[in-house]
Every structure is written in structure tokens, then in C-alpha cells.
Design a protein around this motif. Structure first.
Motif, short mmCIF file in Angstrom:
data_model
loop_
_atom_site.label_atom_id
_atom_site.label_comp_id
_atom_site.label_asym_id
_atom_site.label_seq_id
_atom_site.Cartn_x
_atom_site.Cartn_y
_atom_site.Cartn_z
N ARG A 197 0.84 -1.21 0.00
CA ARG A 197 0.00 0.00 0.00
C ARG A 197 0.87 1.25 0.00
O ARG A 197 0.55 2.25 -0.67
CB ARG A 197 -0.94 -0.02 1.21
N GLU A 198 1.98 1.20 0.75
CA GLU A 198 2.89 2.36 0.76
C GLU A 198 3.53 2.56 -0.61
O GLU A 198 3.74 3.69 -1.04
CB GLU A 198 3.97 2.15 1.83
N LEU A 199 3.83 1.43 -1.29
CA LEU A 199 4.41 1.51 -2.63
C LEU A 199 3.45 2.21 -3.59
O LEU A 199 3.86 3.11 -4.35
CB LEU A 199 4.73 0.10 -3.13
N PHE A 200 2.19 1.84 -3.58
CA PHE A 200 1.21 2.46 -4.47
C PHE A 200 0.97 3.93 -4.10
O PHE A 200 0.71 4.77 -4.97
CB PHE A 200 -0.11 1.68 -4.46
N LEU B 72 8.25 -8.75 -10.11
CA LEU B 72 7.61 -7.44 -10.20
C LEU B 72 8.04 -6.53 -9.06
O LEU B 72 8.24 -5.33 -9.24
CB LEU B 72 6.09 -7.60 -10.21
N LEU B 73 8.20 -7.11 -7.85
CA LEU B 73 8.41 -6.30 -6.64
C LEU B 73 9.79 -6.52 -6.02
O LEU B 73 10.02 -6.12 -4.87
CB LEU B 73 7.33 -6.66 -5.60
N GLU B 74 10.73 -7.11 -6.75
CA GLU B 74 12.02 -7.47 -6.15
C GLU B 74 12.87 -6.25 -5.81
O GLU B 74 13.84 -6.35 -5.05
CB GLU B 74 12.79 -8.40 -7.09
N ASN B 75 12.57 -5.06 -6.36
CA ASN B 75 13.34 -3.86 -6.06
C ASN B 75 12.99 -3.24 -4.72
O ASN B 75 13.59 -2.25 -4.32
CB ASN B 75 13.16 -2.81 -7.17
N PHE B 76 12.01 -3.80 -4.03
CA PHE B 76 11.60 -3.28 -2.73
C PHE B 76 11.92 -4.32 -1.66
O PHE B 76 11.18 -5.29 -1.49
CB PHE B 76 10.11 -2.93 -2.73
N PRO B 77 13.06 -4.17 -0.97
CA PRO B 77 13.53 -5.20 -0.04
C PRO B 77 12.49 -5.66 1.00
O PRO B 77 12.38 -6.86 1.23
CB PRO B 77 14.73 -4.54 0.64
N LEU C 220 8.40 -12.17 0.32
CA LEU C 220 8.06 -13.06 -0.79
C LEU C 220 9.03 -14.23 -0.86
O LEU C 220 8.63 -15.38 -1.10
CB LEU C 220 8.07 -12.28 -2.11
N ARG C 221 10.32 -13.95 -0.63
CA ARG C 221 11.32 -15.03 -0.69
C ARG C 221 11.11 -16.04 0.44
O ARG C 221 11.30 -17.25 0.23
CB ARG C 221 12.73 -14.45 -0.63
N THR C 222 10.73 -15.57 1.63
CA THR C 222 10.49 -16.52 2.73
C THR C 222 9.27 -17.39 2.43
O THR C 222 9.25 -18.58 2.76
CB THR C 222 10.29 -15.79 4.07
#
Length: 986
Positions: free
Chosen positions: A740-743, A827-832, A838-840
Motif C-alpha cells: 500500500r505504501e508503494l502504491f 515485479l516487486l524485487e526492487n523493494f527489499p 516473498l522469498r520466505t
């Protein structure tokens, strides 16, 4: 083919990809595959649902109106179906009145047995009760005080529904003028209307007398009339003494106690005729708990030992406590635990309550000869109150003086008389406690005093099922008893034997159904179905091996084979290797989970799967091509340990158990050996109470050493991550906040003034108000279940048009929530913060689930792994204890491998993981094993062995060792095989 096979064509429920399956009838069929591959969708949501729907449609329209409307599964054709019965894990319910005995109907047969051949005893003196003659009843009534006014009454109706117009009219015609109806005396001349839907009591007044010499003849005639009128029962009512029941059949000669008629309902705790009057048959009551009232016994009365007093004016409380101490000679400065028991009881229960407790304790401890002098001494108060000194003020003006009622009686009175705010304040000090009247046995004293072969009904239901079976097998009946009870006894024995055969012989019949695990409840229902002796039925079971030790698993397989041999089709959703190998037919779904699953990889006999699985992961594990490797070395035990001292809850035998920190520890043992009691009831609750001040009381134990070495304790179970469609993996893991913060950071969002809250579907602003962010609208259908239709305004996307116009890399927030974890990561890998979570999720094997997937659609194993992913994504302190109860439930071999990888990551971060487990792959991969047993129930509760898995495998008395030993590498190095002896074995 229709007669020999169940043919499924074009099944598309959930993630099934238009599959075609043929299942042989009257066979044991196992459906297996990865978690989320569509097993339950095929077995329950397609085959069972259609079988149940067709059976319901065969009923009349009148009968169908009482059943909920059943939706047709998304399938083209199912041929060869039988009436279907599902035996799932979530069907025992939470009704506190349901017990193992009632669910299996064994208790119903026990009630019949006791009502017909039970021998009543006096609950006061313990002597057998004999029938009373008319002369004996007359003599007892004449012993009433002289000039006492009595009513001789005939109880013609006792706790029955109806209007009883004919009975009342017959009484009028016979000349009777008065009756006591539901506790009120009424004239029979008036018109009496009774509610036919409610239970009523009608006692006819036969005569009114004053007890004195010379009334014997008239009293005898009145008693005779009443006995004839009420089927050998007469009630004598006095204004002072209330009602006394006499029976020409049953009464104690010495105590004068009469027994009610022995009917099956007299032994039912669900009927007012048999239930304990104080707890209404629940065996427990909500009352103030002394441990909650005095949570810290190291404090003194003046230093705040009594928790509820801390809310009052401190000065007034201090004065009152000082007065109390002077009045009764109590040391107000001593720790509460150091006070004499009589002083602790006096503070908690007041002088009257303490005297009663002391009297009960004296009767229990000493087998004293009861004489008249002793009885008179017993009646003296335990605490003689010294005369008050002072200015002559009344005790009511002097708190906690001679009028002191006790802390708990005072709290009870305030709770009963107070407003809801007062009750809310006092609620934290109340808990569910054993009923003081029936001591948890649920029944009236009269019912508990009836015995068969020297035991009461409560004695039988509190025996473990295995012991109860031995007791009933040893019955020797007389010729008369055989004639009456042989069929009832046969049913009891058969049902007990079925329960013992499915591996729940350690349970008691009195065990509340609400406390059973999913696997236990399922096996109990399975035993009930075998007892029904149905044939031609389709049974669908959901992992019946859950919670079963390997030793008990073979009994379960024999039971499933017996159900099949009766002429039924048994379809089992299962991952257990032995069950798959024993099956007549196997269906393997895959190849992956979620969107990657839903295909039939293999269907046929298990022998063919072992030869060539056609790419089946299940076949690869069964053939040994894939396996979970045994660790080459075990982690060293260098971080200290948690030691549970004197654990004695339930069946634990006062044992000491050490758990090394910084390791993966498995607690094993046969079903019912005390694993959950040790880990969940004692370890977790004690740590939660110490670290988080949790309210739940731990099971009885002395203490736990080493708690200071931990800063967190987390229990990760398979309960849902949410119970509404709004809950999803994104919200649970905390990822949705960052999305939500990203959008909200998008230039167009900033231009429009949109904040992160605009992208929440839980609050007004950005959500679709037509469906309030649900995506669907519930349409209420009178007399039918609610129908859910996709919202026409947002088309199921949850947000309004303006919110959906904000896009990130060409996707709106609704489209992002529809992505799977695997699709969302690029799509979202640039946001740690988002990428890490997502990776976990990928690491725990959940790459196939959608970010916005409803929590209610996740399986238990998937929900557990979402919780594990959340823990993995947090910063670790290295001092956390994770507790998991059978985490491999619902997991395929491949999923178990992924789970072990996750658990090992948690341990590698310095944390400690304790698992209760039967899965041999998890046990052999553990660093340390604690094996409880040697049996279940009373024969368990001891530490059989503890150490590394190789050390456990070498212990001949361990049931786990028999199955673990073949799996461990032969010739392991001495470093692996060296077992730590542990703290103690009780």
C-alpha cells in the motif's frame, strides 16, 4: 463399469484441471499428492459432495426443506456413486456435553445396562438399598416432629411434556380437589391449561394431616392411595422440611434416603433427572480461582497478596487487613505461602468456609470411629473468635472484623449482585473449575451410587478404553442378568473393541469431545461407523493416521480394511507411506501445488506406482529415488537447557525433562503417552505466563529452570491465519502494508493526495462501497442458504475505479493481489521489505499461493507455513523457543523436506525448535529426541529414553526405536550414536 467403478469426468472444482478419474468400488482407495495439489477438492468437494447431494435429492420435498441447499460440484459426470459419508478431522464439535461415550453411543448402552441390572446403594452410608414396605413408610412418617403439618401427595407426572387434560379430569372424577403443579398448589376445580411443549410436575394432594398419635390408620390409608396412584411412589411434604420421597421399591433403611426410579434418564447428565443439580451435568462450574485471586503467594497480605484488593483504596485496605489479622491472629507480614493452611483457608473462604474445609479434611484423613461425642465436637467452629476490644463500634462499621465473610464468598456475592461493569472487573479472577458437588462426575449422588459388579457408571467411564474393555470382557452374569443385559453388553464390548482397534484405547469414555485432536475425533467416528455395520456406502476420510504412532497405524489399517470388507468403498486422502502401500488403488495428483497442480499424475495399483510412477513425486519417494537425508552430524548442546521439574499433569509421572537450547528437539511416543501435556500444557503455558503474563494456567509441575535464557516463546499451529475472506497471506505477513505504501508513492497517487489508507479494502475511501471491499455481495434467500454473487460495480476487484487507476508497472493493486508469490517476486524485487517476505514464502514452499488468496481457502499445512514464513522474515534474537504440534500434518514427503529446511533455518539463527511428532523423517533429522511412554494413558507418562536419534534407536523398550532403527544409517560414527542420559526418567 457403472457397477464396479466410480467414474469421474471433467472435474474442475478449485484447482482441478478438468480431470478424469476411475475409482474401483468396494476397495480401499488412497488419493495422495503434494499439499495443495487438489486431493481434498477431488475427494470431498467433488465425489463426496455429489454423493451427498444426490442422496438428499432422493428424499421427499418435505424432508429436503430441513436440509441445507447443496450446490452441484463443477463436474461433467460422476457415475457409480453410493450414499456418501465423510469422516473429517473437524467434526467432533465443541459442545462441552459431548464426550467420547456419547459420540460413540456407548454411554447410551451403559445407561440401559445400569437401569436394568444396576444395584442401588445409599450415597450416604454406602449400604445396598432395599424396597420399603407400607409399614416402614408409615413408621418413618410418624417419626416426624409432633404437630408437624404434612401433605401426603402422589407424584403422578414427573418431568414430562403434555397438557394432561385427561389425567386432571380423572382426578376430579375421583374426588381429589388439590394438586401441586410445577411447584404451585392449585385447585382442581379451576380450569388448568398447561403448555404441551414444556416439562411438568404434577403432585396430587391425597391428604393433609397433623402428625400426632392416633392418625396411623388414616395415614396408612392415605399412603396406600398415593402409592397406588403414583406407581409405588409417595411424597410427604412438610412446611419446614420440604419434600421427602418414599418408594415401595427402593430406600435406605438406615438413612431414610429414598432412590428415584431407575430409568436410563436417571444416568444421563443431559437430563435434569440425572444431571448434578449444581453444574447441570457439565462437571465444572465457573467460579473464583484461588490461584488467580492470590497470583503471587510470596507476597504478604499487607503487601498485596490478594489481587482484587489492589483496586481499592490502599489506606482502607491496609486498615481492614490489620483488623483482620488482629481478630483472627494472622501474621499479615508473612508471605501468604508461609501462613498455616487454616489461616489461608480463613482468608479465602471465611470462618464458616474454613471450618467446613477443615471438617472435610479431618474426615478424609482419619478413619475415626464416629460417636455422638465426636459429632458434637465436630459441630464446634474451627476458629473461636476472640472478643473484640475497642470503642464498641458495630462490626459492620469495622471492615474484616468478626463479620468477615471470606475473600471468595465476598467476590461471589459482589459478582451475583453487581452490575455488568462490576462483573467485567471480577471476570479475570474466575475460571472453569471442577464442580465441588459431583467432583467432575456430572451425575446426581443417587445415580452415582448405583453399581454394576461393584463399580458405578462414573468408575466405568473414567477407565481408559483398553481397561474398560477388559473389565466388560470379565463380566460374569447371573441367568436373570444374562436374559436382560446380554445384547446390551455385546454392543458395549464390540464398540469398545472397535475404539481400541483404531488406536484410541488410552482415552476414557468421559473425555470431553471438545478436547480431542482432529485425528482422535476422526478415528472415534470411524469406530462408530464400523459399529453401524452399514454396507454399500462410500466413506471418505481425511488423513486418519494423524496423531498416530507407527505402532498404532497398523491397527488403523486393519480397521479400514474391515470397513472395506463389509462391502463399502473407502476413499482416503493420505500421505502415510504404509497406508499408500496397503491400498488397493492409488490416485496421485500433481505435479505441483495450487495452480501448478490439479492433474492426475498416476492412477492404478500401488505395485505399478513402485515400478514406474510416470514422473510422480510420491513414486520417487516410495522407490527411494528421492529421500530426506539424515544429517551427517548433530548440533552440539552448548547453549544451556530448559529443565521441566516434577511434571505430573494428567498421566505424567512426576518426571524431569531437559530440552537443550539451540537444537531441533523432537518429543515422541505412542498416542496418549503425555507428549502434548508436557509440551503444550506445561512448557508452553509456563513460559507464556512468565514471559507474557498470559492468563492460562500451566499443568501441575514443580518449576522450570532456565527460563531466563529465553526472551520469546511462539506456538505455531495449523489453525487458520484468519476466519474471514478479508484475511490473506499478504495481510498476515505484513507485506500488504508495504504494498500500500508503494502504491501511495506513485506520482499519480501523490497528485491526487492518496495516502496508504486509500489502498485498504477494510476502510472507507478507496474500497468499493457496494460490497464494502469484499468483492462479493451476500444475497439473503429466505428458507435457503445465502447466495454470494460477484459485485457488479467492482467486478470482484474490491476497489473503486479511482483507486484502480493507480498502477505500478502496468498493474493495479487488485491485479497485484491476484498474483502468485512466484509471479509477484520479479515485479516487486526492487523493494527489499516486500521481496524478503516473498522469498520466505517461496522458501517454505508456498510460491504457488496468491497474495490476496482468502485465508479460509488455505489448508492447515499451508496456514502453518505462512506463519513460519512470517517468523523467518522477522529479525531473530536467537533466544526464541518455537513449539510445533505435529507440523507434518497434511504434508507430502516433499513438503516435509521443505518444512525441515525451514525449521533448520530457525535453529541456525540460534533459536530452539521443539516439535511433537510421529513422522520418522522429522525424528531422524532432529538433534535431540525425548521419547515418552512406554504405553498410552495410565501406562504412559514416563521418559523412556532421551538423546540423539541413534541413542533412541538402541533402546529396546522404546516403541519408537523399533521403527526408527531401520531408517538410520548403519555404522554411524560414535559421535552420532552417543546419547545424553537426560536429567531423569521419573
Amino acid at each position: 463399469m457403472a457397477h464396479d467403478w466410480i467414474a469421474v469426468r471433467g472435474a474442475r472444482v478449485h484447482n482441478l484441471k478438468n480431470v478424469d478419474v476411475d475409482l474401483p468400488r468396494d476397495q480401499l482407495v488412497v488419493i495422495t499428492g503434494l499439499s495443495g495439489s487438489g486431493k481434498s477438492s477431488l475427494a470431498f468437494d467433488t465425489i463426496y459432495a455429489e454423493g451427498q447431494r444426490r442422496y438428499a435429492e432422493s428424499l421427499s420435498a418435505y424432508a429436503r426443506q430441513f436440509l441445507e441447499q447443496m450446490e452441484k460440484p463443477d463436474v461433467d459426470l460422476i457415475d457409480g456413486l453410493s450414499p456418501a459419508i465423510s469422516i473429517e478431522q473437524k467434526t467432533t464439535g465443541s459442545n462441552p456435553r459431548s464426550t467420547v461415550g456419547t459420540v460413540t453411543e456407548i454411554y447410551d448402552y451403559l445407561r440401559l445396562l445400569f437401569a436394568n441390572i444396576g444395584q442401588p446403594h445409599c450415597y450416604n452410608c454406602g449400604k445396598e438399598i432395599a424396597s420399603q414396605s407400607l409399614e416402614r413408610i408409615l413408621d418413618l412418617v410418624m417419626l416426624y416432629p409432633t404437630d408437624a403439618r404434612i401433605n401426603v401427595m402422589a407424584p403422578i407426572v414427573r418431568g414430562r411434556k403434555g397438557e394432561f387434560k385427561k389425567e386432571l379430569q380423572a382426578l376430579r372424577q375421583r374426588g381429589f380437589t388439590k394438586a401441586r403443579i410445577d411447584g404451585q398448589f392449585r385447585s382442581l376445580e379451576e380450569e388448568i391449561k398447561l403448555d404441551r411443549r414444556r416439562n411438568h410436575n404434577i403432585d396430587v394432594v391425597v391428604d393433609r394431616l397433623i402428625v400426632k398419635s392416633g392418625i396411623e390408620r388414616r395415614l396408612a390409608e392415605s399412603l396406600e392411595v398415593a402409592l397406588d396412584l403414583a406407581d409405588e411412589i409417595v411424597m410427604v411434604n412438610t412446611f419446614e422440611g420440604g419434600d421427602q420421597l418414599f418408594s415401595r421399591r427402593l430406600a435406605c433403611v438406615d438413612c431414610g434416603i429414598s432412590m428415584p426410579e431407575m430409568t436410563p434418564r436417571a444416568f444421563s447428565f443431559n437430563s435434569p433427572h440425572g444431571a448434578c443439580p449444581d453444574c447441570q451435568g457439565l462437571g465444572a462450574t465457573y467460579d473464583f480461582d484461588p490461584h488467580l485471586v492470590v497470583p503471587d503467594e510470596s507476597r504478604s497480605l499487607l503487601n498485596g497478596a490478594i489481587a482484587p484488593w489492589q483496586r481499592g483504596d490502599r489506606k482502607l485496605v491496609r486498615e481492614a487487613v490489620t483488623t483482620l489479622a488482629k481478630t483472627y491472629g494472622i501474621d499479615a507480614d508473612a508471605p501468604f505461602s508461609k501462613l498455616p493452611k487454616k489461616h489461608r483457608d480463613l482468608v479465602l473462604y471465611g470462618p464458616a468456609g474454613a471450618a467446613k474445609l477443615a471438617k472435610v479434611a479431618a474426615r478424609t484423613a482419619a478413619a475415626a470411629v464416629s460417636s455422638t461425642e465426636d459429632e458434637e465436637e465436630d459441630e464446634e467452629p474451627e476458629f473461636s473468635l476472640p472478643k473484640r476490644r475497642g470503642n464498641g463500634r458495630d462490626s459492620h462499621d469495622d471492615p474484616f472484623g468478626r463479620g468477615f465473610e471470606g475473600v471468595i464468598p465476598n467476590l461471589r456475592r459482589r459478582y451475583e449482585e453487581g452490575s455488568w461493569t462490576v462483573q467485567e472487573d471480577l471476570e479475570p479472577y474466575r475460571t472453569l473449575r471442577e464442580c465441588p458437588t459431583c467432583h467432575g462426575l456430572r451425575l446426581r449422588q443417587q445415580s452415582l451410587a448405583v453399581k454394576v459388579k461393584g463399580r458405578g457408571v462414573a468408575d466405568y467411564v473414567n477407565l481408559p478404553i483398553g481397561e474398560a474393555l477388559e473389565a466388560f470382557d470379565a463380566f460374569e452374569l447371573t441367568e436373570r442378568e444374562t436374559l436382560i443385559a446380554s445384547r446390551v453388553l455385546r454392543e458395549i464390548r464390540e464398540r469398545l473393541r472397535f475404539l481400541n482397534d483404531v488406536g484410541v484405547g488410552y482415552l476414557t469414555l468421559n473425555r470431553s469431545a471438545a478436547t480431542l485432536s482432529g485425528g482422535e475425533g476422526q478415528r472415534i467416528r470411524l469406530a462408530t461407523q464400523i459399529g453401524a455395520n452399514l454396507t454399500g456406502v462410500l466413506y471418505v476420510l481425511d488423513e486418519p493416521s494423524i496423531g498416530l504412532h507407527q505402532r498404532d497405524n497398523r491397527k488403523l489399517l486393519a480397521t479400514l480394511s474391515r470397513l472395506r470388507d463389509l462391502g463399502n468403498t473407502v476413499v482416503v486422502v493420505e500421505h502415510d507411506e504404509e497406508t499408500i502401500r496397503t491400498a488397493d488403488y492409488v490416485v496421485d495428483l500433481g505435479p505441483g501445488a495450487g495452480e501448478h497442480g490439479g492433474h492426475v499424475i498416476f492412477q492404478g495399483q500401488p505395485s505399478l506406482l513402485l515400478q514406474d510412477g510416470h514422473g510422480s513425486l510420491t513414486g520417487a519417494y516410495l522407490r527411494g529415488e528421492r529421500s530426506i537425508p539424515t544429517p551427517a552430524t548433530r548440533r552440539p548442546q552448548t547453549k544451556g537447557e530448559i529443565v521441566i521439574r516434577g511434571a505430573r499433569a494428567n498421566n505424567l509421572k512426576n518426571i524431569d525433562v531437559a530440552i537443550p537450547l539451540g537444537t531441533l528437539t523432537a518429543v515422541t511416543g505412542v498416542s496418549g503417552s503425555g507428549k502434548s501435556t508436557l509440551v503444550n500444557d506445561i512448557l508452553y503455558r509456563s513460559l507464556a505466563k512468565t514471559i507474557y503474563r498470559a492468563a492460562a494456567e500451566p499443568g501441575p509441575h514443580d518449576r522450570i529452570d532456565g527460563i531466563a535464557l529465553l526472551d520469546k516463546v511462539i506456538e505455531i499451529d495449523q489453525s487458520p491465519i484468519g476466519r474471514t475472506p478479508r484475511s490473506n497471506p499478504a495481510t498476515y505477513t505484513g507485506m500488504f502494508t508495504f504494498i500500500r505504501e508503494l502504491f501511495a508513492m506513485m506520482p499519480e497517487a501523490k497528485a491526487r493526495g492518496f495516502k496508504p489508507g486509500r489502498f485498504s479494502f477494510n476502510v472507507k475511501g478507496g474500497r468499493c462501497e457496494a460490497c464494502q471491499g469484499d468483492g462479493v455481495i451476500a444475497i439473503e434467500m429466505h428458507f435457503l442458504p445465502d447466495v454470494y454473487v460477484t459485485c457488479e460495480q467492482c467486478k470482484g476487484r474490491r476497489y473503486n475505479r479511482e483507486t484502480l487507476e493507480i498502477q505500478y508497472r502496468g498493474k493495479s493493486i487488485a491485479e497485484v493481489l491476484d498474483l502468485t508469490v512466484d509471479q509477484a517476486l520479479p515485479l516487486l524485487e526492487n523493494f527489499p521489505p516486500i521481496a524478503n517476505k516473498l522469498r520466505t514464502l517461496q522458501d517454505v514452499g508456498l510460491g504457488y499461493i496468491e497474495l490476496g488468496q482468502s485465508a479460509v481457502t488455505l489448508s492447515g499445512g499451508e496456514a502453518q507455513r505462512v506463519k513460519l514464513a512470517r517468523e523467518l522474515s522477522r529479525r531473530s534474537t536467537g533466544r526464541t523457543l518455537y513449539i510445533l504440534d505435529e507440523p507434518t500434518t497434511g504434508l507430502h514427503f516433499e513438503d516435509t523436506r521443505k518444512l525441515l529446511d525451514v525449521l533448520n533455518k530457525l535453529v541456525d539463527q540460534g533459536n530452539t525448535v521443539v516439535v511433537i511428532e510421529h513422522n520418522l523423517d522429522v525424528i531422524r533429522c532432529a538433534d535431540y529426541v525425548i521419547d515418552l511412554g512406554p504405553e498410552g494413558g495410565d501406562a504412559g507418562g514416563q521418559v523412556v529414553a532421551c538423546g540423539v536419534p541413534e541413542a533412541i534407536a538402541a533402546v529396546s523398550t522404546s516403541a519408537t526405536a523399533q521403527f526408527l532403527k531401520p531408517l538410520l544409517t548403519v555404522g554411524a560414527g560414535p559421535g552420532q550414536a552417543r546419547g545424553r542420559p537426560g536429567v531423569g526418567q521419573g
